[in-house]
Design a protein around this motif. Structure first.
Motif, PDB file in Angstrom:
ATOM      1  N   ILE A  19       0.837  -1.200   0.000  1.00 22.26           N
ATOM      2  CA  ILE A  19       0.000   0.000   0.000  1.00 22.26           C
ATOM      3  C   ILE A  19       0.870   1.248   0.000  1.00 22.26           C
ATOM      4  N   GLU A  20       1.936   1.261   0.791  1.00 19.57           N
ATOM      5  CA  GLU A  20       2.836   2.413   0.809  1.00 19.57           C
ATOM      6  C   GLU A  20       3.516   2.598  -0.544  1.00 19.57           C
ATOM      7  N   PHE A  21       3.922   1.479  -1.152  1.00 22.18           N
ATOM      8  CA  PHE A  21       4.552   1.571  -2.476  1.00 22.18           C
ATOM      9  C   PHE A  21       3.559   2.093  -3.512  1.00 22.18           C
ATOM     10  N   ALA A  22       2.321   1.652  -3.435  1.00 18.15           N
ATOM     11  CA  ALA A  22       1.304   2.126  -4.369  1.00 18.15           C
ATOM     12  C   ALA A  22       1.104   3.632  -4.241  1.00 18.15           C
ATOM     13  N   MET A  23       1.221   4.149  -3.043  1.00 19.34           N
ATOM     14  CA  MET A  23       1.062   5.588  -2.831  1.00 19.34           C
ATOM     15  C   MET A  23       2.257   6.371  -3.397  1.00 19.34           C
ATOM     16  N   VAL A  24       3.431   5.799  -3.375  1.00 24.16           N
ATOM     17  CA  VAL A  24       4.649   6.475  -3.802  1.00 24.16           C
ATOM     18  C   VAL A  24       5.001   6.164  -5.259  1.00 24.16           C
ATOM     19  N   ALA A  25       4.491   5.074  -5.816  1.00 27.21           N
ATOM     20  CA  ALA A  25       4.910   4.606  -7.141  1.00 27.21           C
ATOM     21  C   ALA A  25       4.613   5.607  -8.257  1.00 27.21           C
ATOM     22  N   LEU A  26       3.415   6.150  -8.304  1.00 24.46           N
ATOM     23  CA  LEU A  26       3.070   7.060  -9.394  1.00 24.46           C
ATOM     24  C   LEU A  26       3.970   8.303  -9.408  1.00 24.46           C
ATOM     25  N   PRO A  27       4.142   8.998  -8.303  1.00 24.14           N
ATOM     26  CA  PRO A  27       5.069  10.146  -8.351  1.00 24.14           C
ATOM     27  C   PRO A  27       6.515   9.732  -8.653  1.00 24.14           C
ATOM     28  N   LEU A  28       6.930   8.576  -8.139  1.00 17.76           N
ATOM     29  CA  LEU A  28       8.296   8.107  -8.379  1.00 17.76           C
ATOM     30  C   LEU A  28       8.528   7.831  -9.860  1.00 17.76           C
ATOM     31  N   PHE A  29       7.640   7.079 -10.489  1.00 19.31           N
ATOM     32  CA  PHE A  29       7.817   6.754 -11.898  1.00 19.31           C
ATOM     33  C   PHE A  29       7.641   7.981 -12.790  1.00 19.31           C
ATOM     34  N   THR A  30       6.764   8.886 -12.414  1.00 18.53           N
ATOM     35  CA  THR A  30       6.624  10.132 -13.164  1.00 18.53           C
ATOM     36  C   THR A  30       7.926  10.922 -13.109  1.00 18.53           C
ATOM     37  N   LEU A  31       8.540  10.982 -11.971  1.00 20.48           N
ATOM     38  CA  LEU A  31       9.820  11.671 -11.818  1.00 20.48           C
ATOM     39  C   LEU A  31      10.914  10.993 -12.642  1.00 20.48           C
ATOM     40  N   ILE A  32      10.986   9.678 -12.586  1.00 19.12           N
ATOM     41  CA  ILE A  32      12.013   8.944 -13.344  1.00 19.12           C
ATOM     42  C   ILE A  32      11.827   9.149 -14.842  1.00 19.12           C
ATOM     43  N   PHE A  33      10.588   8.984 -15.330  1.00 18.71           N
ATOM     44  CA  PHE A  33      10.342   9.173 -16.761  1.00 18.71           C
ATOM     45  C   PHE A  33      10.543  10.632 -17.169  1.00 18.71           C
ATOM     46  N   GLY A  34      10.226  11.566 -16.295  1.00 12.82           N
ATOM     47  CA  GLY A  34      10.465  12.976 -16.583  1.00 12.82           C
ATOM     48  C   GLY A  34      11.936  13.290 -16.727  1.00 12.82           C
ATOM     49  N   ILE A  35      12.761  12.697 -15.887  1.00  9.71           N
ATOM     50  CA  ILE A  35      14.212  12.897 -15.973  1.00  9.71           C
ATOM     51  C   ILE A  35      14.747  12.308 -17.275  1.00  9.71           C
ATOM     52  N   ILE A  36      14.296  11.111 -17.619  1.00 11.47           N
ATOM     53  CA  ILE A  36      14.737  10.472 -18.864  1.00 11.47           C
ATOM     54  C   ILE A  36      14.300  11.297 -20.070  1.00 11.47           C
ATOM     55  N   GLU A  37      13.038  11.739 -20.058  1.00  8.42           N
ATOM     56  CA  GLU A  37      12.528  12.502 -21.194  1.00  8.42           C
ATOM     57  C   GLU A  37      13.196  13.869 -21.320  1.00  8.42           C
ATOM     58  N   SER A  38      13.499  14.504 -20.211  1.00  9.79           N
ATOM     59  CA  SER A  38      14.223  15.776 -20.255  1.00  9.79           C
ATOM     60  C   SER A  38      15.623  15.570 -20.837  1.00  9.79           C
ATOM     61  N   SER A  39      16.258  14.482 -20.480  1.00  8.32           N
ATOM     62  CA  SER A  39      17.579  14.171 -21.029  1.00  8.32           C
ATOM     63  C   SER A  39      17.508  13.951 -22.534  1.00  8.32           C
ATOM     64  N   LEU A  40      16.477  13.244 -22.992  1.00  3.77           N
ATOM     65  CA  LEU A  40      16.297  13.028 -24.430  1.00  3.77           C
ATOM     66  C   LEU A  40      16.040  14.350 -25.157  1.00  3.77           C
ATOM     67  N   TYR A  41      15.300  15.231 -24.532  1.00  2.00           N
ATOM     68  CA  TYR A  41      15.011  16.545 -25.119  1.00  2.00           C
ATOM     69  C   TYR A  41      16.308  17.326 -25.356  1.00  2.00           C
ATOM     70  N   PHE A  42      17.178  17.360 -24.357  1.00  2.00           N
ATOM     71  CA  PHE A  42      18.429  18.098 -24.503  1.00  2.00           C
ATOM     72  C   PHE A  42      19.383  17.410 -25.477  1.00  2.00           C
ATOM     73  N   ALA A  43      19.361  16.091 -25.524  1.00  2.00           N
ATOM     74  CA  ALA A  43      20.174  15.368 -26.508  1.00  2.00           C
ATOM     75  C   ALA A  43      19.675  15.664 -27.921  1.00  2.00           C
ATOM     76  N   ALA A  44      18.362  15.766 -28.093  1.00  2.00           N
ATOM     77  CA  ALA A  44      17.792  16.091 -29.405  1.00  2.00           C
ATOM     78  C   ALA A  44      18.244  17.472 -29.867  1.00  2.00           C
ATOM     79  N   GLY A  45      18.352  18.407 -28.945  1.00  2.00           N
ATOM     80  CA  GLY A  45      18.834  19.742 -29.295  1.00  2.00           C
ATOM     81  C   GLY A  45      20.262  19.710 -29.803  1.00  2.00           C
TER      82      GLY A  45
END
Length: 176
Positions: A19-45
């Motif tokens: 239950i605790e992981f379920a509460m933290v999982a969505l923000p955690l994965f959003t943060l991880i994917f956001g970091i990856i996607e931001s890195s791809l954005y700057f690499a594309a530039g």
């Protein structure tokens, strides 16, 4: 009986971690994917900048102007250089010959965008030998992670950000 049930409920902690992981999982994965996607954005530039420089070099040396179809030659070179990372169908560009052939005149040629954030390119004109030319490449990067585009641009209505590369060159005195 109520005391037994109450004690049993207090001692049972099966599933608390889930239950605790379920509460933290969505923000955690959003943060991880956001970091990856931001890195791809700057690499594309970076990829767009390198591709623009290579395509501009072909104009500088006269290879584009001397080809049978200058715009297709330029577009093919630009696309070949950036297609590893960017979708060529979404890539926008403009090649502008600066009247007067001075670098000072180049500053008055700002890019023009439509209401959707797309570049409105001017007609393709690579000039001739000893011409000052602006090569401008633009790519509209769409984000999949919610709110990343809003953070990048400062506008809550956008989930995209644009990359622009501008190269100003003077063509070499090649022999046509």
């Amino acid at each position: 009986m109520l005391k037994l049930i109450n004690r049993w409920l207090r001692k049972k902690e099966d599933g608390v971690v889930a239950i605790e992981f379920a509460m933290v999982a969505l923000p955690l994965f959003t943060l991880i994917f956001g970091i990856i996607e931001s890195s791809l954005y700057f690499a594309a530039g970076s990829v767009l900048e390198g591709g623009s420089v290579q395509a501009a070099r072909m104009i500088r040396t006269g290879q584009v102007q001397e080809s049978s179809n200058p715009e297709d030659t330029f577009k093919t070179q630009l696309c070949n250089d950036v297609s590893v990372f960017l979708d060529c169908a979404k890539l926008q560009y403009e090649v502008i010959h600066i009247s007067g052939d001075t670098f000072l005149s180049a500053s008055s040629n700002a890019p023009v965008f439509d209401s959707n954030g797309n570049l409105i390119p001017r007609p393709f004109d690579p000039g001739v030998k000893d011409s000052v030319v602006i090569v401008r490449s633009y790519y509209k990067w769409e984000f999949y992670t919610p709110y990343i585009g809003s953070l990048m641009t400062g506008s809550l209505s956008k989930n995209w950000a644009g990359h622009m590369s501008t190269v100003v060159i003077k063509s070499e005195p090649y022999t046509p």
